[in-house]
Design an enzyme around this catalytic site. Sequence first.
Site, short mmCIF file in Angstrom:
data_model
loop_
_atom_site.label_atom_id
_atom_site.label_comp_id
_atom_site.label_asym_id
_atom_site.label_seq_id
_atom_site.Cartn_x
_atom_site.Cartn_y
_atom_site.Cartn_z
N SER A 434 0.82 -1.20 0.00
CA SER A 434 0.00 0.00 0.00
C SER A 434 0.86 1.26 0.00
O SER A 434 1.98 1.26 0.53
CB SER A 434 -0.89 0.00 1.25
OG SER A 434 -1.94 0.91 1.13
N PRO A 435 0.37 2.35 -0.59
CA PRO A 435 1.12 3.62 -0.53
C PRO A 435 1.34 4.05 0.91
O PRO A 435 0.40 4.05 1.71
CB PRO A 435 0.20 4.60 -1.27
CG PRO A 435 -0.66 3.76 -2.14
CD PRO A 435 -0.87 2.48 -1.38
N GLN A 513 1.33 6.74 -7.13
CA GLN A 513 0.11 7.41 -6.69
C GLN A 513 0.33 8.92 -6.78
O GLN A 513 1.24 9.46 -6.15
CB GLN A 513 -0.22 7.03 -5.24
CG GLN A 513 -1.54 7.59 -4.75
CD GLN A 513 -1.77 7.34 -3.27
OE1 GLN A 513 -1.09 7.94 -2.43
NE2 GLN A 513 -2.72 6.47 -2.94
N TYR A 594 -7.26 14.96 1.10
CA TYR A 594 -6.38 15.77 0.24
C TYR A 594 -7.22 16.47 -0.83
O TYR A 594 -8.45 16.38 -0.82
CB TYR A 594 -5.27 14.89 -0.32
CG TYR A 594 -4.39 14.30 0.76
CD1 TYR A 594 -3.73 15.13 1.67
CD2 TYR A 594 -4.25 12.92 0.91
CE1 TYR A 594 -2.94 14.60 2.69
CE2 TYR A 594 -3.46 12.38 1.93
CZ TYR A 594 -2.81 13.23 2.81
OH TYR A 594 -2.05 12.71 3.84
#
Length: 788
Positions: A434-435, A513, A594
């Site tokens: 995962s990021p 990403q 974000y």
Amino acid sequence: MSPSGARGCIESAATAAWARPATTDPQPSTTISHPQRIAIIGGGPGGLYAAALLKRLRPDREVTVWERNAPDDTFGFGVVLSDETLGGIEHADPKVYAALQQHFTRWDDIDIVHRNTRHTSGGHGFAALGRKRLLEILHDRCRALSVELRFRSEAPAHLPETYDLVIAADGVNSTTREAHAHVFRPHVTTHRCRYIWLAADFAFDAFRFEIAETEHGVMQLHGYPYAPDASTVIVEMHEDVWRAAGFEELDETESVEHCAKIFAEALGGRSLRSNKSAWTTFRTVVNEHWSHGNIVLLGDAAHTAHFSIGSGTKLAVEDALALAACLEEQPSLERALAAYEEERKPVVASTQRAARASLEWFENLGLYLDQPPRQFAFNLLTRSRRVTHDNLRLRDSHFTSAVEREFGCPPGTPPMFTPFRLRELTLRNRVVVSPMDMYSATDGLPGDFHLVHLGARALGGAGLVMTEMVCVSEEGRITPGCTGLYNGRQAEAWTRIADFVHTQAPGTALGVQLGHSGRKGSTKLMWEGIDEPLPDGNWPLVAASPIPYKPFSQTPRELTRAQLADIREQFMAAAWRAARAGFDLLELHCAHGYLLSGFLSPLTNRRTDAYGGSLAKRLRFPLEVFDAVRGVWPQDRPVTVRISATDWAEEGTSAEDAVEIARAFAAHGADAIDVSTGQVVAEEQPEYGRSYQTPFADRIRHETGVPVIAVGAISSWDDVNSLILAGRTDLCALARPHLYDPHWTLHAAAEQGYDGPGVGWPAPYRAGSRRPQSGRTDAPKPRLTLGT
């Protein structure tokens, strides 16, 4: 026994307090104060068992039970108890256990019947008996121990003033709890299904789940034997189906007859019977506190867990065991009640999470009806997340192997090591790193740290390794340590990393990403103060609306049309650079509050122009960015989108909104949705737990047909196998496990004894492909050509 009583109360009960013979007088003590006069409100199994235990431990106690009903009144049929609970009963009171043993009905199989097909899974091990019989056994035991039982008696209001301890075991509708609600602070959640408790005068030969698809919607039967000639039958359906089927207009007799007709095949044409049965909706009860002065809650008064995991009586009995043990261990009543609550709350919370997952699975049963039959059965069996692929394999390897074959697993291949294709990219397995933001760049430039960090995880065998959020502009960084793709030097640095992955870890895909921090930018590095503004050197923030993330955060400027166009160009330029750098997959970050996420949530988007208001308008800018990115990204490479499927806050993004958001991105060409949650508003209240975000991915996958990536507290390879095989997700993204172990995927293969396709041990690491045999001095030398 630990002097402080810190060990688990149930374990203490089994090994210490209950080890004393019933006739042995307690040892005198100058430090322990035990309640001598105990009042128990409620004569259900939990209250009666607590009474028997407390009187058995100290025969000189005065223990009185108040029960409003007659001794032979009971409003249920069968009761299921687990082996663990029975073990505690056996240690605590062998006489009760011996009496129960004489009346248990035991079975091992679970039958799932769906669309005229029955699938059976064995090895589960259940024990049940009639609720009336259970109460009779406990009545007899209490009388033998000289517990005073007051039937047809309401508990007086003055009990706390006249008794040392008052145990409120007065059920889900506890009047004691409500009388002191300001202290106990109960939270009661009413759910969306109606159900009714019934019985049949024959014994099912297994625990049976039967699905009926009617003209009004889907209904389900839960049935299990509790005597040689009797079974409990619960009929359940969504509130909307219940109303559409006309049950609201039927009396008790008519409801029972109608249920028998719907499930005539399961019942063999036999009738059903009721016992003052009524349709009801399940309510989950959670209390912030379990005690108030000398009053303590026990069983359903303190907590409830959905009947589909059979834990109501089990929890009440275990509460009684724990409370009695803590009263023996602790030096004062106050300490004992605190220890009881401290010990039981985590156990109950875990059970309630499992029960909630099971409950919601049945609420959303319609989503799964078109699954292949065996996968549907596996999905049902693993719905609570407590039963998993691995322990199902141990219980019934034949059933589990059949599910795997239907899914498409080659013989001996764990589901997580089956390939998955997105456009022209085939991932060799279902594991995603995962990021994870590393906050270790200088001027947005990834360096040697990022090469080692991402390179190590690529060598670790995952099918896809994702970068952290790579920012599309200098002003779009979260912190000064964030990486970027807004200039040529950064692109060259990323090319170096991509080349390493493709050369040294062939078969591992590398994804980037892309994102913009929005109102959550210009903050300190995570370990210096997460979400705290920089002490100096701050840059101006922009967002959908001028709302600060936290009261002390910088207030962003609302983006103008011209600025929206500039940011769209920044995303497009970053995507172009990412393609040239050699990334295999691109993910657009529309989650976690974000910039793009800020447009999607109604809590952070208060715009009155074409980019705010309805969900369709809030989607407009993120979709424009997606289209710009997709336009420059190579057509043979996939693009995914990470979303926050809920804001965990009132009036925020809902699960229903998430489905529509996913559907919109898919319509614009998204190849998969990476389903995360939260981090959008600071006042969120997440419901943490094992795999707690996966139900959102599950729903999106089944309602839209779009591939999904599940994230969130997925920590074991068993979880990954379970989620994949049940069809709840297509890929599993893990973050913290990969920080703990960069070679998590390779080690998962070794621990499962698998070394076939989907596993890529680098040649220099091949000697470590066999799991070490700890403590053995005679272990054979590894055969490097074989796996474990």
